[in-house]
Write an enzyme that holds these catalytic residues in place. Structure first.
Site, PDB file in Angstrom:
ATOM      1  N   LYS A   1       0.847  -1.202   0.000  1.00  0.00           N
ATOM      2  CA  LYS A   1       0.000   0.000   0.000  1.00  0.00           C
ATOM      3  C   LYS A   1       0.879   1.247   0.000  1.00  0.00           C
ATOM      4  CE  LYS A   1      -2.393   1.692   3.751  1.00  0.00           C
ATOM      5  NZ  LYS A   1      -2.395   3.164   3.750  1.00  0.00           N
TER       6      LYS A   1
ATOM      7  N   ASP B   1      -3.316   4.185  -2.278  1.00  0.00           N
ATOM      8  CA  ASP B   1      -4.271   4.636  -1.251  1.00  0.00           C
ATOM      9  C   ASP B   1      -4.245   6.165  -1.169  1.00  0.00           C
ATOM     10  OD1 ASP B   1      -5.911   4.763   1.010  1.00  0.00           O
ATOM     11  OD2 ASP B   1      -4.268   4.319   2.392  1.00  0.00           O
TER      12      ASP B   1
ATOM     13  N   LYS C   1      -7.155   8.119  -1.630  1.00  0.00           N
ATOM     14  CA  LYS C   1      -8.459   8.585  -1.104  1.00  0.00           C
ATOM     15  C   LYS C   1      -8.920   9.864  -1.795  1.00  0.00           C
ATOM     16  CE  LYS C   1      -7.641   6.713   3.576  1.00  0.00           C
ATOM     17  NZ  LYS C   1      -6.188   6.419   3.564  1.00  0.00           N
TER      18      LYS C   1
ATOM     19  N   ASP D   1     -13.294  14.946  -4.590  1.00  0.00           N
ATOM     20  CA  ASP D   1     -13.411  16.252  -5.248  1.00  0.00           C
ATOM     21  C   ASP D   1     -14.680  16.217  -6.098  1.00  0.00           C
ATOM     22  OD1 ASP D   1     -12.747  18.788  -6.497  1.00  0.00           O
ATOM     23  OD2 ASP D   1     -10.653  18.373  -6.001  1.00  0.00           O
ATOM     24  N   ILE D   2     -14.874  17.210  -6.945  1.00  0.00           N
ATOM     25  CA  ILE D   2     -16.053  17.156  -7.817  1.00  0.00           C
ATOM     26  C   ILE D   2     -15.838  16.028  -8.844  1.00  0.00           C
ATOM     27  CG2 ILE D   2     -16.648  19.596  -7.507  1.00  0.00           C
ATOM     28  CD1 ILE D   2     -15.432  20.074 -10.318  1.00  0.00           C
TER      29      ILE D   2
ATOM     30  N   THR E   1     -11.347   6.027  10.484  1.00  0.00           N
ATOM     31  CA  THR E   1     -11.432   5.593  11.888  1.00  0.00           C
ATOM     32  C   THR E   1     -10.985   6.695  12.840  1.00  0.00           C
ATOM     33  OG1 THR E   1      -9.380   4.454  11.411  1.00  0.00           O
ATOM     34  CG2 THR E   1     -11.331   3.096  11.692  1.00  0.00           C
TER      35      THR E   1
ATOM     36  N   ARG F   1       2.925  -1.453  10.598  1.00  0.00           N
ATOM     37  CA  ARG F   1       4.070  -1.524  11.517  1.00  0.00           C
ATOM     38  C   ARG F   1       4.419  -2.899  12.050  1.00  0.00           C
ATOM     39  NH1 ARG F   1       1.591   3.571  14.479  1.00  0.00           N
ATOM     40  NH2 ARG F   1      -0.205   2.518  13.560  1.00  0.00           N
TER      41      ARG F   1
HETATM   42  O1  C5P Z   1       0.905   0.322  10.965  1.00  0.00           O
HETATM   43  P1  C5P Z   1      -0.565   0.015  10.817  1.00  0.00           P
HETATM   44  O2  C5P Z   1      -0.835  -1.473  10.660  1.00  0.00           O
HETATM   45  O3  C5P Z   1      -1.392   0.646  11.895  1.00  0.00           O
HETATM   46  O4  C5P Z   1      -0.950   0.708   9.433  1.00  0.00           O
HETATM   47  C1  C5P Z   1      -2.253   0.698   8.941  1.00  0.00           C
HETATM   48  C2  C5P Z   1      -2.352   1.453   7.666  1.00  0.00           C
HETATM   49  O5  C5P Z   1      -3.711   1.563   7.310  1.00  0.00           O
HETATM   50  C3  C5P Z   1      -1.809   2.865   7.730  1.00  0.00           C
HETATM   51  O6  C5P Z   1      -1.301   3.175   6.422  1.00  0.00           O
HETATM   52  C4  C5P Z   1      -3.031   3.694   8.035  1.00  0.00           C
HETATM   53  O7  C5P Z   1      -2.947   5.009   7.555  1.00  0.00           O
HETATM   54  C5  C5P Z   1      -4.103   2.925   7.257  1.00  0.00           C
HETATM   55  N1  C5P Z   1      -5.460   3.121   7.715  1.00  0.00           N
HETATM   56  C6  C5P Z   1      -5.869   2.865   9.024  1.00  0.00           C
HETATM   57  N2  C5P Z   1      -7.171   3.044   9.374  1.00  0.00           N
HETATM   58  C7  C5P Z   1      -8.047   3.472   8.464  1.00  0.00           C
HETATM   59  C8  C5P Z   1      -7.661   3.732   7.149  1.00  0.00           C
HETATM   60  C9  C5P Z   1      -6.336   3.546   6.816  1.00  0.00           C
HETATM   61  O8  C5P Z   1      -5.076   2.452   9.856  1.00  0.00           O
HETATM   62  N3  C5P Z   1      -9.313   3.596   8.809  1.00  0.00           N
END
Ligand code: C5P
Length: 242
Positions: free
Chosen positions: A41, A67, A69, A72-73, A129, A220
């Site tokens: 991603k 990713d 996201k 816009d119009i 989230t 991570r």
């Molecule tokens: O390191 P981690 O497993 O928390 O990374 C999750 C990835 O998913 C990050 O790139 C984060 O920005 C993305 N993400 C998220 N929650 C969301 C949408 C995207 O953690 N609702």
């Protein structure tokens, strides 16, 4: 408009978030993870820093989920997608909050790309989230985030999107409402016993698959591991038990 059958392997369902600031670090991780995970991603930070040429180099190693996201119009989103689709990422996304006309414009762009032989599938982001009930109230939405996420998923489904980005806690309700073929990509995944970092409502890989996630996004726990390849293999092994 889903191109995928439902017979994805556990490995194909694992998406690793490359939340690193430079192409050098991202490509080094890609070399260690190639063949071990389904997708990588690329988010806004890395795309803004390194640009489309980097995505091409990455995609030569592992399929990419772009990713970005978009929101816009309708015309602007369609044109931005047309430019991004020349990279032929495996997945790309827009915000469902952009509304029906924007989603339909996005679907049209992706469908035209696929008629021309492209592989990209379009997902819609439901509710970030980072927005809790209080933040949604400030934006004028009464009710819990899960309710809004389900409404956005239904909207994206009607517009012809291939699936949504949602919490694993919402995946089963969305699958029930929109059907198995409408995919659910879920971040916030933590192997049992791993640090949750800043994620609040986490699920283990096995739980998320049982709840109906099509793809799991893990960042991570893999990218910060001493041995990212071994960390990815351990997660795939856990997924294979489901
Ligand atoms: O390191 P981690 O497993 O928390 O990374 C999750 C990835 O998913 C990050 O790139 C984060 O920005 C993305 N993400 C998220 N929650 C969301 C949408 C995207 O953690 N609702």
């Amino acid at each position: 408009m889903s191109a995928l059958g439902l017979n994805l392997t556990a490995r194909q369902r694992l998406v690793v978030a490359l939340d690193v600031p430079t192409a050098k670090e991202a490509l080094a991780l890609a070399d260690r993870l190639a063949g071990r995970v389904g997708m990588l991603k690329v988010g806004l930070e890395l795309f803004c820093a390194e640009g489309p040429a980097f995505v091409k180099a990455l995609q030569a190693r592992v399929p990419v989920f772009l990713d970005l996201k978009l929101h816009d119009i309708p015309t602007t989103v369609r044109r931005a997608l047309e430019a991004l689709l020349t990279l032929d990422p495996r997945l790309i996304n827009v915000h469902a909050q952009g509304g029906p006309a924007m989603l339909e414009a996005a679907v049209e762009a992706v469908q035209a790309h696929r008629r021309a032989g492209g592989q990209t599938e379009l997902l819609a982001v439901t509710v970030l989230t980072s927005l809790d009930r209080e933040a949604l109230a400030a934006l004028g939405h009464a009710g819990p985030p899960e309710e809004l996420a389900l409404a956005y998923a239904k909207l994206a489904h009607r517009a012809g999107c291939g699936g949504v980005v949602c919490s694993a806690w919402e995946a089963s309700a969305i699958r029930e409402a929109c059907g198995e073929g409408f995919h659910r990509l879920t971040p916030g995944i933590r192997p049992a016993g791993a640090a949750t970092q800043d994620q609040a409502r986490v699920m283990t890989p096995a739980q998320a698959l049982k709840q109906g996630s099509t793809w799991l996004v893990v960042g991570r726990p893999i990218t910060h591991a001493a041995d990212p390849a071994a960390a990815a293999e351990a997660i795939v092994a856990e997924m294979q038990l489901v």
